[in-house]
Write a protein that holds these residues in place. Structure first.
Motif, PDB file in Angstrom:
ATOM      1  N   PHE A 240      43.386  37.900  37.011  1.00 38.96           N
ATOM      2  CA  PHE A 240      44.732  38.090  36.487  1.00 38.96           C
ATOM      3  C   PHE A 240      44.759  37.895  34.974  1.00 38.96           C
ATOM      4  CE2 PHE A 240      45.402  36.888  40.857  1.00 38.96           C
ATOM      5  CZ  PHE A 240      46.483  37.643  41.264  1.00 38.96           C
ATOM      6  N   THR A 241      45.706  38.555  34.318  1.00 39.94           N
ATOM      7  CA  THR A 241      46.129  38.142  32.990  1.00 39.94           C
ATOM      8  C   THR A 241      47.381  37.322  33.201  1.00 39.94           C
ATOM      9  OG1 THR A 241      45.209  40.020  31.796  1.00 39.94           O
ATOM     10  CG2 THR A 241      47.067  38.901  30.769  1.00 39.94           C
ATOM     11  N   ILE A 242      47.386  36.120  32.661  1.00 39.63           N
ATOM     12  CA  ILE A 242      48.573  35.256  32.724  1.00 39.63           C
ATOM     13  C   ILE A 242      49.045  35.104  31.292  1.00 39.63           C
ATOM     14  CG2 ILE A 242      49.516  33.033  33.417  1.00 39.63           C
ATOM     15  CD1 ILE A 242      47.171  32.834  35.427  1.00 39.63           C
ATOM     16  N   THR A 243      50.264  35.547  31.033  1.00 45.66           N
ATOM     17  CA  THR A 243      50.750  35.575  29.664  1.00 45.66           C
ATOM     18  C   THR A 243      52.145  34.967  29.543  1.00 45.66           C
ATOM     19  OG1 THR A 243      51.032  37.031  27.738  1.00 45.66           O
ATOM     20  CG2 THR A 243      51.740  37.916  29.872  1.00 45.66           C
ATOM     21  N   ARG A 244      52.422  34.516  28.332  1.00 46.09           N
ATOM     22  CA  ARG A 244      53.718  33.957  27.943  1.00 46.09           C
ATOM     23  C   ARG A 244      54.187  32.820  28.845  1.00 46.09           C
ATOM     24  NH1 ARG A 244      58.064  38.076  26.299  1.00 46.09           N
ATOM     25  NH2 ARG A 244      57.959  38.785  28.463  1.00 46.09           N
ATOM     26  N   GLY A 245      53.218  31.991  29.282  1.00 44.89           N
ATOM     27  CA  GLY A 245      53.566  30.801  30.045  1.00 44.89           C
ATOM     28  C   GLY A 245      53.968  29.690  29.088  1.00 44.89           C
TER      29      GLY A 245
ATOM     30  N   GLY B 244      37.545  35.138  36.058  1.00 45.20           N
ATOM     31  CA  GLY B 244      37.918  36.463  35.589  1.00 45.20           C
ATOM     32  C   GLY B 244      39.369  36.583  35.163  1.00 45.20           C
ATOM     33  N   CYS B 245      39.960  35.509  34.672  1.00 45.70           N
ATOM     34  CA  CYS B 245      41.356  35.534  34.239  1.00 45.70           C
ATOM     35  C   CYS B 245      41.434  35.535  32.720  1.00 45.70           C
ATOM     36  CB  CYS B 245      42.113  34.329  34.784  1.00 45.70           C
ATOM     37  SG  CYS B 245      42.374  34.376  36.568  1.00 45.70           S
ATOM     38  N   ILE B 246      42.458  36.145  32.205  1.00 45.97           N
ATOM     39  CA  ILE B 246      42.759  36.133  30.770  1.00 45.97           C
ATOM     40  C   ILE B 246      44.071  35.376  30.592  1.00 45.97           C
ATOM     41  CG2 ILE B 246      43.352  37.542  28.772  1.00 45.97           C
ATOM     42  CD1 ILE B 246      41.694  39.810  30.116  1.00 45.97           C
ATOM     43  N   LEU B 247      44.066  34.365  29.723  1.00 46.26           N
ATOM     44  CA  LEU B 247      45.255  33.596  29.430  1.00 46.26           C
ATOM     45  C   LEU B 247      45.664  33.932  28.000  1.00 46.26           C
ATOM     46  CD1 LEU B 247      44.091  30.124  30.824  1.00 46.26           C
ATOM     47  CD2 LEU B 247      45.113  32.047  32.065  1.00 46.26           C
ATOM     48  N   SER B 248      46.947  34.310  27.807  1.00 46.41           N
ATOM     49  CA  SER B 248      47.371  34.678  26.461  1.00 46.41           C
ATOM     50  C   SER B 248      48.795  34.224  26.187  1.00 46.41           C
ATOM     51  CB  SER B 248      47.270  36.195  26.264  1.00 46.41           C
ATOM     52  OG  SER B 248      48.231  36.873  27.035  1.00 46.41           O
ATOM     53  N   SER B 249      49.042  33.925  24.927  1.00 43.00           N
ATOM     54  CA  SER B 249      50.378  33.598  24.424  1.00 43.00           C
ATOM     55  C   SER B 249      51.056  32.460  25.177  1.00 43.00           C
ATOM     56  CB  SER B 249      51.272  34.851  24.439  1.00 43.00           C
ATOM     57  OG  SER B 249      50.717  35.869  23.666  1.00 43.00           O
ATOM     58  N   GLY B 250      50.282  31.495  25.669  1.00 39.40           N
ATOM     59  CA  GLY B 250      50.853  30.339  26.332  1.00 39.40           C
ATOM     60  C   GLY B 250      51.309  29.303  25.327  1.00 39.40           C
ATOM     61  N   GLN B 251      52.338  28.554  25.661  1.00 40.26           N
ATOM     62  CA  GLN B 251      52.861  27.499  24.797  1.00 40.26           C
ATOM     63  C   GLN B 251      52.959  26.200  25.575  1.00 40.26           C
ATOM     64  OE1 GLN B 251      56.647  28.962  23.497  1.00 40.26           O
ATOM     65  NE2 GLN B 251      55.775  30.410  22.040  1.00 40.26           N
TER      66      GLN B 251
END
Length: 142
Positions: free
Chosen positions: A104-109, A134-141
């Motif tokens: 998964f891509t998990i974004t804006r968490g 195999g996950c991409i994490l992006s733009s998490g705060q």
């Protein structure tokens, strides 16, 4: 010869049973959380390609279940967009490496209204050690 055929049939059946059920999102359950809630230990929740938003598709918790959460199309095609309204996934019920999230891509968490835990915008782990692959994490705060 009959004993061999019976043994082979038993092994095939036992192997099939041991793999657990496959629950498809959104075909069988409308949200990722509903898929996990419907799953039993050993089951796979298979998520179709797409972008998943809103309640039931963020702040996802495995509730201690040994479940595989797998995307059908990989991280480029399957996105959990938290919209800065919560975390992506929370592992906080003693999950082990038999609890799996893959592809998964998990974004804006982000951490929202949680004064005790201000870490883990996209994925939060406390007292757990899941397998994340195999996950991409992006733009998490956090």
């Amino acid at each position: 010869m009959k004993k061999q055929a019976l043994l082979i049939s038993f092994i095939f059946f036992a192997t099939f049973i041991c793999h657990g059920a496959v629950i498809r999102v959104p075909a069988d359950q409308p949200t990722i959380q509903a898929g996990i809630d419907a799953a039993a230990h050993g089951d796979t929740v298979l998520v179709a390609s797409g972008t998943y938003t809103g309640p039931g598709n963020r702040d996802i918790t495995f509730s201690g279940k040994a479940v595989r959460l797998v995307s059908e199309g990989g991280p480029a095609a399957t996105v959990i967009d938290c919209e800065h309204a919560g975390r992506g996934v929370r592992f906080h019920s003693g999950e082990s490496r038999t609890s799996v999230i893959e592809g998964f891509t998990i974004t804006r968490g982000s951490v929202v209204n949680d004064p005790d835990d201000n870490e883990g915008g996209c994925i939060f782990c406390s007292g757990s050690s899941p397998a994340i692959s195999g996950c991409i994490l992006s733009s998490g705060q956090a």
